[in-house]
Write an enzyme that holds these catalytic residues in place. Structure first.
Site, short mmCIF file in Angstrom:
data_model
loop_
_atom_site.label_atom_id
_atom_site.label_comp_id
_atom_site.label_asym_id
_atom_site.label_seq_id
_atom_site.Cartn_x
_atom_site.Cartn_y
_atom_site.Cartn_z
N ASP A 88 84.08 13.27 -5.45
CA ASP A 88 83.83 12.10 -4.60
C ASP A 88 82.63 12.37 -3.70
O ASP A 88 82.27 13.51 -3.45
CB ASP A 88 85.07 11.73 -3.76
CG ASP A 88 85.45 12.79 -2.73
OD1 ASP A 88 85.30 14.00 -3.03
OD2 ASP A 88 85.91 12.42 -1.63
N ASP A 119 76.29 17.67 -2.51
CA ASP A 119 77.68 17.58 -2.01
C ASP A 119 78.48 16.57 -2.81
O ASP A 119 78.46 15.41 -2.49
CB ASP A 119 77.61 17.21 -0.52
CG ASP A 119 78.98 17.08 0.12
OD1 ASP A 119 79.95 17.61 -0.43
OD2 ASP A 119 79.08 16.42 1.17
N GLU A 153 87.86 14.73 -1.14
CA GLU A 153 87.41 15.71 -0.14
C GLU A 153 86.80 15.03 1.07
O GLU A 153 87.01 15.45 2.20
CB GLU A 153 86.40 16.69 -0.74
CG GLU A 153 86.20 17.96 0.09
CD GLU A 153 85.15 17.84 1.18
OE1 GLU A 153 85.13 18.70 2.07
OE2 GLU A 153 84.34 16.89 1.14
N HIS A 213 81.40 -16.08 26.14
CA HIS A 213 80.03 -16.38 26.55
C HIS A 213 79.69 -15.49 27.75
O HIS A 213 80.42 -15.50 28.75
CB HIS A 213 79.97 -17.86 26.92
CG HIS A 213 78.58 -18.36 27.18
ND1 HIS A 213 77.87 -18.00 28.30
CD2 HIS A 213 77.79 -19.20 26.47
CE1 HIS A 213 76.69 -18.59 28.26
NE2 HIS A 213 76.61 -19.33 27.15
ZN ZN Z 1 80.68 16.20 2.07
#
Ligand code: ZN
Length: 455
Positions: A88, A119, A153, A213
């Site tokens: 992921d 990563d 992760e 407002h």
């Molecule tokens: Zn990461």
């Protein structure tokens, strides 16, 4: 061994093409709209494990995103290495700051550019390919290998933790190998032995039940954004210390050896500031930059949501404002206790004119791994051979909460063989991975399996 290395060398371009395919799948775990992409990505990873020569490959469904598992256990008299990675990736916004498109990987300037390039797709892909190279050349691996690739992760690994508890027998191993950290500097082979933990919280300040407002009501009611800003401003004192009570109570002190070891790394504050493009460094007084980054806890506001943020002007008093707050924790801070202290603290400083809600999103513990295990020694030799330099042992400011669970559940030494650089823009626009590190990572992985079989 040489034949494995030259196979890896000769196939570098093919591996990069395969990695590009992997990177084209937008596997953003935190977005509910990307569930299908996550399933597709898990399938892709599983196929790569099969192609690499793993004899048993399985995709385990979880309550969230699936876990991909692969194994080859053809060496009963040799140790077993469990290689971990995550497929992921982080979200990509702000999209307009990307020079190349995040899910259309390209290679230029000696780097591969895409979300997940470092990563973690790029980093764990080297292990899949080094295993494949062994099978293609020698027909077998020097040790038994298991892979576990998760899809959560970046959102806290909660289903993997349950999986580790449940599948202790399946995941039994003599060492855990993870490439999801940074090298100390370009060209410096690095083994990391400490990581910070993480506590992620949300503070919501709620005022009127709708935006008002600002002309008609400004001056009469509290503005949740103003109040939130005041709360945030109280999280640090003038010395950069976090003001949450008992925050530092259980912080593990640095050893003298560590202090000296860090000094030997000769970090220049000026150079470091230049590298990350800031005017100067700052942080908790009384500690060096490396000490602050690796061994001291921090608290940071990661985002603020509230009010009108579109183009032009709209004069409103927002009905609410939210801040995302993360704390990087160190051994032996307990995130659960710190979350309680933080919540109590926020309530104690919140004004009465607004409602405040504090929520814990996720957390993980920090860890320090003892040096000197066979696995760590084998890894240190391997990266040294691949990069042609002496290996540095470092701690890191980032968090891989799952490392703590691996250590706790599987009771095996964990090796953090980082191949990325801090300047690779992980979690930011223009994420990339050095081709040189990808290549030497392939060799490091192959050398490690060889060295570990001899230990
Ligand atoms: Zn990461």
């Amino acid at each position: 061994m040489d034949v494995v290395i030259s196979h890896l060398k000769n196939n570098l371009d093919n591996y990069l093409e395969e990695l590009k395919e992997y990177l084209r799948i937008p596997s953003i775990s935190t977005l509910a709209t990307h569930v299908d992409e996550m399933i597709k990505c898990a399938g892709f990873a599983a196929q790569k494990l099969k192609d690499a020569g793993m004899t048993r490959v399985e995709i385990f469904p979880t309550a969230g995103h699936p876990i991909v598992y692969g194994e080859w256990l053809g060496k009963p008299d040799k140790p077993t290495v469990l290689i971990y990675g995550h497929y992921d990736v982080q979200p990509v916004d702000p999209l307009d700051l990307w020079t190349d498109k995040p899910f259309e990987p390209v290679i230029h300037d000696g780097k591969i550019w895409a979300r997940g390039a470092n990563d973690n797709k790029g980093q764990h892909f080297v292990h899949i390919k080094s295993v494949e190279a062994y099978f293609k050349t020698l027909g077998e691996l020097p040790v038994n290998v298991k892979f576990i690739l998760e899809g959560e992760e970046e959102i806290g690994s909660s289903n993997l933790v349950a999986f580790l508890k449940e599948k202790q027998e399946l995941l039994k191993c003599d060492a855990i190998l993870i490439s999801d950290t940074s090298m100390y500097a370009k060209g410096v082979p690095t083994i990391t032995y400490g990581l910070r933990g993480l506590l992620y919280m949300e503070v919501e300040v709620i005022g009127p039940d709708k935006d008002l407002h600002s002309g008609s009501f400004g001056g009469a009611v509290a503005n949740p954004i103003n109040e939130l800003a005041k709360i945030i401003s109280k999280f640090h004192d003038k010395n950069g210390k976090v003001t949450v009570p008992n925050f530092y109570k259980n912080v593990l002190k640095l050893t003298k050896e560590e202090k000296e070891n860090f000094k030997r790394l000769k970090l220049s504050d000026k150079q470091y500031a230049k590298e990350i493009n800031v005017k100067e460094l700052q942080g908790e007084k009384g500690f060096t930059t490396l000490e602050r980054l690796w061994t001291r806890p921090t608290l940071d506001c990661n985002g603020i949501i509230g009010g009108f943020t579109g183009e032009g002007a709209k004069t409103v008093l927002p009905s609410k404002a939210t801040a995302k707050i993360s704390m990087r924790l160190v051994p032996n801070q307990d995130p659960v206790k710190i979350a309680k202290e933080f919540t109590k603290f926020v309530y104690s400083i919140a004004p009465r004119s607004v409602k405040v809600d504090v929520r814990t999103l996720h957390y993980g513990y920090g860890v320090v791994i003892p040096l000197g295990s066979k696995a760590i020694n084998a890894a240190a030799k391997a990266v040294s051979k691949a990069f042609g330099k002496k290996t540095f042992f470092t701690r890191e400011g980032g968090s891989i909460p799952i490392v703590v669970d691996f250590v706790k559940q599987l009771k095996a030494p964990t090796v953090l063989m980082g191949l990325g650089l801090d300047s690779d823009n992980i979690h930011s626009p223009n994420e990339h991975f050095l081709i040189e590190n990808f290549e030497k990572g392939l060799y490091s992985s192959a050398y490690f399996l060889d060295e570990f079989s001899k230990s």
